[in-house]
Design a protein around this motif. Structure first.
Motif, PDB file in Angstrom:
ATOM      1  N   PRO A 226       0.813  -1.224   0.000  1.00  0.00           N
ATOM      2  CA  PRO A 226       0.000   0.000   0.000  1.00  0.00           C
ATOM      3  C   PRO A 226       0.846   1.275   0.000  1.00  0.00           C
ATOM      4  O   PRO A 226       0.488   2.253  -0.660  1.00  0.00           O
ATOM      5  CB  PRO A 226      -0.823  -0.123   1.290  1.00  0.00           C
ATOM      6  CG  PRO A 226      -0.874  -1.591   1.567  1.00  0.00           C
ATOM      7  CD  PRO A 226       0.451  -2.114   1.117  1.00  0.00           C
ATOM      8  N   LEU A 227       1.966   1.258   0.728  1.00  0.00           N
ATOM      9  CA  LEU A 227       2.845   2.428   0.744  1.00  0.00           C
ATOM     10  C   LEU A 227       3.425   2.685  -0.639  1.00  0.00           C
ATOM     11  O   LEU A 227       3.523   3.838  -1.075  1.00  0.00           O
ATOM     12  CB  LEU A 227       3.958   2.221   1.763  1.00  0.00           C
ATOM     13  CG  LEU A 227       4.965   3.367   1.921  1.00  0.00           C
ATOM     14  CD1 LEU A 227       4.267   4.629   2.403  1.00  0.00           C
ATOM     15  CD2 LEU A 227       6.080   2.965   2.880  1.00  0.00           C
ATOM     16  N   LEU A 228       3.805   1.626  -1.348  1.00  0.00           N
ATOM     17  CA  LEU A 228       4.350   1.772  -2.695  1.00  0.00           C
ATOM     18  C   LEU A 228       3.344   2.437  -3.624  1.00  0.00           C
ATOM     19  O   LEU A 228       3.682   3.387  -4.350  1.00  0.00           O
ATOM     20  CB  LEU A 228       4.744   0.399  -3.242  1.00  0.00           C
ATOM     21  CG  LEU A 228       5.237   0.374  -4.692  1.00  0.00           C
ATOM     22  CD1 LEU A 228       6.620   0.980  -4.794  1.00  0.00           C
ATOM     23  CD2 LEU A 228       5.224  -1.054  -5.232  1.00  0.00           C
ATOM     24  N   TYR A 229       2.113   1.972  -3.608  1.00  0.00           N
ATOM     25  CA  TYR A 229       1.107   2.520  -4.515  1.00  0.00           C
ATOM     26  C   TYR A 229       0.616   3.887  -4.061  1.00  0.00           C
ATOM     27  O   TYR A 229       0.217   4.714  -4.890  1.00  0.00           O
ATOM     28  CB  TYR A 229      -0.056   1.532  -4.648  1.00  0.00           C
ATOM     29  CG  TYR A 229       0.293   0.349  -5.511  1.00  0.00           C
ATOM     30  CD1 TYR A 229       0.070   0.379  -6.884  1.00  0.00           C
ATOM     31  CD2 TYR A 229       0.879  -0.787  -4.971  1.00  0.00           C
ATOM     32  CE1 TYR A 229       0.403  -0.697  -7.685  1.00  0.00           C
ATOM     33  CE2 TYR A 229       1.226  -1.864  -5.766  1.00  0.00           C
ATOM     34  CZ  TYR A 229       0.979  -1.814  -7.121  1.00  0.00           C
ATOM     35  OH  TYR A 229       1.319  -2.874  -7.918  1.00  0.00           O
ATOM     36  N   LEU A 230       0.627   4.136  -2.774  1.00  0.00           N
ATOM     37  CA  LEU A 230       0.243   5.459  -2.291  1.00  0.00           C
ATOM     38  C   LEU A 230       1.247   6.516  -2.735  1.00  0.00           C
ATOM     39  O   LEU A 230       0.870   7.617  -3.153  1.00  0.00           O
ATOM     40  CB  LEU A 230       0.135   5.437  -0.762  1.00  0.00           C
ATOM     41  CG  LEU A 230      -0.367   6.718  -0.098  1.00  0.00           C
ATOM     42  CD1 LEU A 230      -1.795   7.016  -0.521  1.00  0.00           C
ATOM     43  CD2 LEU A 230      -0.286   6.602   1.418  1.00  0.00           C
ATOM     44  N   LEU A 231       2.537   6.189  -2.665  1.00  0.00           N
ATOM     45  CA  LEU A 231       3.562   7.134  -3.078  1.00  0.00           C
ATOM     46  C   LEU A 231       3.587   7.338  -4.584  1.00  0.00           C
ATOM     47  O   LEU A 231       4.041   8.383  -5.067  1.00  0.00           O
ATOM     48  CB  LEU A 231       4.936   6.649  -2.598  1.00  0.00           C
ATOM     49  CG  LEU A 231       5.187   6.697  -1.098  1.00  0.00           C
ATOM     50  CD1 LEU A 231       6.495   5.992  -0.757  1.00  0.00           C
ATOM     51  CD2 LEU A 231       5.217   8.129  -0.589  1.00  0.00           C
ATOM     52  N   SER A 232       3.122   6.367  -5.359  1.00  0.00           N
ATOM     53  CA  SER A 232       3.118   6.501  -6.816  1.00  0.00           C
ATOM     54  C   SER A 232       1.897   7.230  -7.338  1.00  0.00           C
ATOM     55  O   SER A 232       1.897   7.697  -8.480  1.00  0.00           O
ATOM     56  CB  SER A 232       3.196   5.116  -7.471  1.00  0.00           C
ATOM     57  OG  SER A 232       2.016   4.374  -7.229  1.00  0.00           O
ATOM     58  N   SER A 245       4.363  17.153  -2.680  1.00  0.00           N
ATOM     59  CA  SER A 245       3.600  16.519  -3.738  1.00  0.00           C
ATOM     60  C   SER A 245       4.258  15.213  -4.133  1.00  0.00           C
ATOM     61  O   SER A 245       5.358  14.876  -3.686  1.00  0.00           O
ATOM     62  CB  SER A 245       3.496  17.447  -4.945  1.00  0.00           C
ATOM     63  OG  SER A 245       2.684  16.888  -5.953  1.00  0.00           O
ATOM     64  N   TYR A 246       3.588  14.483  -5.016  1.00  0.00           N
ATOM     65  CA  TYR A 246       4.071  13.136  -5.363  1.00  0.00           C
ATOM     66  C   TYR A 246       5.448  13.169  -6.009  1.00  0.00           C
ATOM     67  O   TYR A 246       6.259  12.257  -5.814  1.00  0.00           O
ATOM     68  CB  TYR A 246       3.068  12.443  -6.296  1.00  0.00           C
ATOM     69  CG  TYR A 246       3.181  12.886  -7.726  1.00  0.00           C
ATOM     70  CD1 TYR A 246       3.984  12.198  -8.637  1.00  0.00           C
ATOM     71  CD2 TYR A 246       2.510  14.017  -8.174  1.00  0.00           C
ATOM     72  CE1 TYR A 246       4.116  12.626  -9.939  1.00  0.00           C
ATOM     73  CE2 TYR A 246       2.632  14.446  -9.470  1.00  0.00           C
ATOM     74  CZ  TYR A 246       3.432  13.743 -10.355  1.00  0.00           C
ATOM     75  OH  TYR A 246       3.565  14.183 -11.639  1.00  0.00           O
ATOM     76  N   LEU A 357      -7.097  -0.717  -5.090  1.00  0.00           N
ATOM     77  CA  LEU A 357      -8.058   0.367  -4.887  1.00  0.00           C
ATOM     78  C   LEU A 357      -7.373   1.723  -5.049  1.00  0.00           C
ATOM     79  O   LEU A 357      -7.912   2.637  -5.688  1.00  0.00           O
ATOM     80  CB  LEU A 357      -8.693   0.251  -3.499  1.00  0.00           C
ATOM     81  CG  LEU A 357      -9.681   1.358  -3.115  1.00  0.00           C
ATOM     82  CD1 LEU A 357     -10.876   1.348  -4.054  1.00  0.00           C
ATOM     83  CD2 LEU A 357     -10.130   1.193  -1.665  1.00  0.00           C
ATOM     84  N   ILE A 358      -6.172   1.876  -4.469  1.00  0.00           N
ATOM     85  CA  ILE A 358      -5.421   3.127  -4.610  1.00  0.00           C
ATOM     86  C   ILE A 358      -5.071   3.384  -6.073  1.00  0.00           C
ATOM     87  O   ILE A 358      -5.252   4.487  -6.592  1.00  0.00           O
ATOM     88  CB  ILE A 358      -4.142   3.072  -3.750  1.00  0.00           C
ATOM     89  CG1 ILE A 358      -4.490   3.002  -2.265  1.00  0.00           C
ATOM     90  CG2 ILE A 358      -3.251   4.279  -4.024  1.00  0.00           C
ATOM     91  CD1 ILE A 358      -3.287   2.763  -1.369  1.00  0.00           C
ATOM     92  N   PHE A 359      -4.599   2.347  -6.755  1.00  0.00           N
ATOM     93  CA  PHE A 359      -4.208   2.467  -8.161  1.00  0.00           C
ATOM     94  C   PHE A 359      -5.408   2.821  -9.039  1.00  0.00           C
ATOM     95  O   PHE A 359      -5.336   3.714  -9.891  1.00  0.00           O
ATOM     96  CB  PHE A 359      -3.577   1.159  -8.620  1.00  0.00           C
ATOM     97  CG  PHE A 359      -3.076   1.185 -10.035  1.00  0.00           C
ATOM     98  CD1 PHE A 359      -1.866   1.800 -10.340  1.00  0.00           C
ATOM     99  CD2 PHE A 359      -3.800   0.595 -11.049  1.00  0.00           C
ATOM    100  CE1 PHE A 359      -1.395   1.815 -11.642  1.00  0.00           C
ATOM    101  CE2 PHE A 359      -3.338   0.607 -12.347  1.00  0.00           C
ATOM    102  CZ  PHE A 359      -2.140   1.221 -12.655  1.00  0.00           C
TER     103      PHE A 359
END
Length: 669
Positions: A226-232, A245-246, A357-359
C-alpha cells in the motif's frame, strides 16, 4: 495435537505459507490418507514431527502478528510529519502576514520600518550548473543581515546538525549516482532500519526454522505494497498531510520499490534453499517438477518477474530512451503483478485489494475524470528545439449547489492552478501511438490570482474568494528531445500558419490536460522569507518564473490604490518592497536566444516591482558560472563545483547562524 487439529490450524492461519506439498496435504484430507500409507510421509503419526509442525505454525503466526503492526508504525510516522507540517505552515503564514503588515508600516519620515527577519530562502528549479569564473556583480545575493555577535555555544551543536542535514554529498564514485541531502538519506536509512527490525524481531535462529525467515521476507514485501502505490499515486493525501507533492516524494517511492524487489527475490531464493537444502525430507516435494509446477509456486514466480521487470523498466536509462514503453509497461505489469500475488499469497489479499483500490482510484476516478480537461491550444516555435504551447480560457464559476469545501470541486486545470504546478499533456493528433500517452510539463505562466495570491481569509485551496481572477493564461515550455517532444516540434513546424503576420506563427491543436499537480510548499517558504533567492537552470525558468510573479504580484504588494484611506502611488509601494524583502533571480541559460523564453515586457515589469535579476553569459559562450560565488560571495578564488552548489551554500550559511531554508523543485523521473 491430532491430525485434524493440525490441518485446521494450517488451513485457517497459514494458507499459502507452508511448502506446496504440506499445504496440499492440509487442504485435502484425502491426501493425508494416501500419505499415511507411506510410513516416511505420514508425519501425523510421529509425535516429534507433529510437535515440530506445531512450533513452526506458532512461529509463523507470531511473525504475522508482528509484521501486521508495520503499517501502524507508518501511520504514526505520517501523523508526526503532518503535525510538523502543520506547525511549519502556521509559522510561515504568521511570518508572511507580518511581512505584509510591515509592508504598509511607515516611520513617519517617509521611510519604512526595517524588517526584523533576516531569514532567507533559496529555491532551485533543477540541479544547478558547475562553476567557472565570470565577471558578474560583486555583491553576493545572500550578503547582509549577518549576525554581529558571536554564536552561543548551546546553539552551535544544533546549527551543525541542521547544516549537516541540509548538505548534499558528492555523487557515488564509479557509478556516478547522485545522492540526496543527508537529511533525506538519514530518513531513508531509518525507514530501512524499521523494515530490518520487523524482519528479524523474534526470528528463530535455527536452520530447521529457516522457513520463517523466508516467509517473513514475503510478509515485509506484502505490508509495503500500500505504501508503494500510495507514493506513486498522483492524487494522494500525503500532499495535504506533509506538504510534499508526489514528485517530491518520488525518491521514497523508488526506494520502496527497490526494497520490494529485494525482499521478493530474497523470499524466492530462501524458499528454494529451504525446499532443496534445509527442509526435512518428509516436508518437501518428491521432485523439483512437482514443486515448480504447483499453482502456488507458479503464481509466486509470476509476481516476482512482474515486479522485477517493473523495476528495470523504471531505471533512468530505460525511461530516457524508451519513455513511451515505460509508461505502457508500467500499467500492464502492475495489473499482472497484483493478479499473480493475489493468487499466490492468501495472506496478501487484503493488501493487494487496498493497493488495487489506490491504483484504480488514482487512474480512473481522478486522472481520467475529475482531473482531465480538453482544450484548444496554440503551438509556437521559439527556437530550433523549443516550442511554446499556450491556451487561455475563462475560469468557470463554481456551481451554486456545490460546497466550496467539497473534495470534488475545482479539481481540473479549468479552475486554475498554483505556481510551480505541472500538468500531464496528451496530443491525440500526433497519431495513435501518442493518443494514450501523457507527458509531464511544468506550467511556465503565472497562476491566476485565485490560486497564487491567497489572503488571510482563504478557502482550503488557498484561494481568496473575494478577489478571484476570471481568466486563465497557460503556457507550457517544451524542449524537444526524442519521441513525443520531437514529434510535437515537427507538428508545430509543419502546421504553423506561414501566412500569418505574427513573428512566430502558431499551429492550433486539441490537447488533453491531466492536472494540475504540485504543492504550495515552495511558495509558502518563499513568502515567509525576508530574502528570496531563486535559481533556474535553462528550462527550469518554467518553475521559477510563476513563483517570482506570485511573490511580486500578491494582493497589497506593488499595487497602487488606497492604503488606510490614503492614495498610494505604485512607485512608493515598489520602493517599500525593495526595503522590506529582497527577491533575486539567477537564471543560467545555455544559449542567448533562450532568454526569449520569458517575454521582455514581463521581465521588465518584474524588475520594476523589485526583482533583482542576474543572467550570466550563456554557458555555450562563456562556460558554466560560479553559482556558489554568485549566491554566497566566493569571488576571489572561484573553483569548479558540482551541481550541489546551491544546496550546499545553504548548508554552509546555516552552519554560520543564518536562517536559510532551501526548496528544490524538480521531477524525479
Amino acid at each position: 495435537m491430532d491430525r485434524a487439529q493440525a490441518c485446521l490450524q494450517a488451513q485457517g492461519i497459514l494458507t499459502g505459507s507452508l511448502p506446496a506439498f504440506v499445504r496440499a496435504l492440509c487442504e485435502h484430507p484425502a491426501g493425508l490418507a494416501v500419505a499415511s500409507e507411506d510410513d516416511d510421509m505420514d508425519w501425523t503419526k510421529d509425535p516429534e514431527k507433529v510437535e515440530y509442525i506445531r512450533q513452526l505454525l506458532e512461529a509463523l503466526y507470531e511473525a504475522r502478528a508482528i509484521v501486521s503492526c508495520y503499517n501502524i508504525v507508518i501511520v504514526l510516522v505520517i501523523v508526526v510529519l503532518a503535525v510538523w507540517h502543520w506547525r511549519e505552515t502556521r509559522s510561515d503564514r504568521k511570518k508572511w502576514q507580518r511581512l505584509r503588515e510591515w509592508q504598509g508600516a511607515d516611520t513617519g519620515d517617509g521611510t519604512t520600518s526595517p524588517a526584523s527577519s533576516s531569514s532567507g530562502t533559496i529555491l532551485g528549479s533543477a540541479t544547478p550548473p558547475d562553476a567557472k569564473d565570470l565577471d558578474l556583480e560583486r555583491v553576493p545575493l545572500l550578503a547582509g543581515n549577518r549576525a554581529t555577535k558571536g554564536p552561543r555555544r548551546s546553539n552551535m551543536v544544533g546549527r551543525a546538525i541542521r547544516s549537516w542535514l541540509a548538505h548534499q554529498p558528492p555523487p557515488l564514485p564509479i557509478v556516478n549516482r547522485t545522492l540526496p541531502s543527508n537529511g533525506t538519506s538519514l530518513f531513508i536509512v531509518c525507514w530501512l532500519g524499521l523494515n530490518a527490525f520487523f524482519h528479524f524481531f523474534r526470528l528463530p535462529m535455527r536452520w530447521d526454522f529457516f522457513f520463517i525467515f523466508a516467509d517473513r521476507a514475503g510478509c515485509i514485501f506484502v505490508v509495503n505494497l500500500p505504501l508503494l502505490y500510495l507514493l506513486s499515486a498522483k492524487n494522494q493525501p500525503l500532499r495535504h498531510l506533509t506538504g510534499y507533492s508526489y514528485e517530491a516524494l518520488n525518491i521514497f517511492h523508488r526506494r520502496v520499490g527497490e526494497l520490494l524487489c529485494f525482499e521478493g527475490a530474497l523470499h524466492f531464493v530462501s524458499m528454494l534453499l529451504w525446499q532443496f537444502l534445509l527442509a526435512r525430507d518428509w516436508l518437501t516435494a518428491r521432485s523439483a517438477h512437482v514443486y515448480f509446477t504447483h499453482p502456488l509456486v507458479l503464481n509466486g514466480i509470476g509476481a516476482l518477474l512482474s515486479y522485477e521487470l517493473l523495476y528495470f523498466t523504471s531505471l533512468a536509462t530505460f525511461r530516457q530512451r524508451w519513455y513511451e514503453l515505460f509508461l505502457s509497461s508500467h500499467v500492464l505489469l502492475q495489473f499482472l503483478a497484483l493478479t499473480f500475488l493475489f493468487h499466490h499469497y492468501h495472506t496478501a489479499r487484503p493488501y493487494v485489494a487496498l493497493s488495487l483500490l489506490i491504483f484504480a482510484a488514482d487512474r480512473l476516478l481522478w486522472r481520467l475524470t475529475l482531473k482531465r480537461a480538453t482544450l484548444t491550444a496554440d503551438l509556437t516555435l521559439l527556437d530550433a528545439d523549443t516550442c511554446l504551447l499556450s491556451a487561455n480560457w475563462s475560469i468557470p464559476p463554481p456551481p451554486p449547489e456545490t460546497s466550496n469545501r467539497s473534495p470534488f470541486h475545482r479539481q481540473s486545470i479549468l479552475h486554475g492552478w498554483h505556481p510551480a504546478d505541472h500538468v500531464f499533456l496528451t496530443v491525440p493528433c500526433l497519431g495513435r501511438t501518442h493518443a494514450l500517452q501523457t507527458h509531464p510539463f511544468t506550467i511556465a505562466s503565472a497562476a491566476p490570482s485565485s490560486s497564487s495570491s491567497p489572503c488571510p481569509q482563504t478557502d482550503d485551496n488557498g484561494a481568496n474568494e473575494n478577489s478571484r481572477s476570471t481568466h486563465a493564461w497557460l503556457n507550457l515550455l517544451i524542449r524537444a528531445h526524442d519521441g513525443f517532444t520531437r514529434d510535437l516540434l515537427r507538428h508545430a513546424r509543419s502546421h504553423s500558419h506561414s501566412h500569418s503576420r505574427a513573428p512566430h506563427p502558431a499551429a492550433r491543436v486539441s490537447v488533453r490536460l491531466d492536472g494540475p499537480y504540485g504543492s504550495p510548499r515552495a511558495l509558502g517558504v518563499l513568502r515567509a522569507s525576508g530574502c528570496a533567492v531563486l535559481v533556474a537552470g535553462g528550462s527550469g525558468i518554467a518553475v521559477v518564473f510563476p513563483l517570482v510573479w506570485a511573490l511580486l504580484h500578491e494582493d497589497g504588494w506593488g499595487e497602487g490604490g488606497e492604503e488606510d484611506g490614503k492614495v498610494v502611488d505604485n512607485e512608493i509601494i515598489s520602493e517599500r518592497k525593495l526595503r522590506k524583502r529582497r527577491v533575486h533571480l539567477l537564471w543560467v541559460t545555455h544559449a542567448r536566444e533562450h532568454r526569449e523564453w520569458v517575454p521582455g515586457l514581463q521581465m521588465e515589469e518584474l524588475r520594476e516591482r523589485g526583482l533583482e535579476v542576474v543572467m550570466p553569459e550563456p554557458t555555450a559562450e562563456a562556460g558554466r558560472p560560479d553559482v556558489k560565488g554568485i549566491v554566497a560571495g566566493g569571488w576571489r578564488a572561484p573553483r569548479r563545483r558540482g551541481g550541489r552548489a546551491v544546496r550546499n551554500v545553504c548548508a554552509e550559511e546555516i552552519g554560520r547562524g543564518r536562517e536559510v531554508r532551501v526548496a528544490v523543485e524538480k521531477f524525479g523521473w
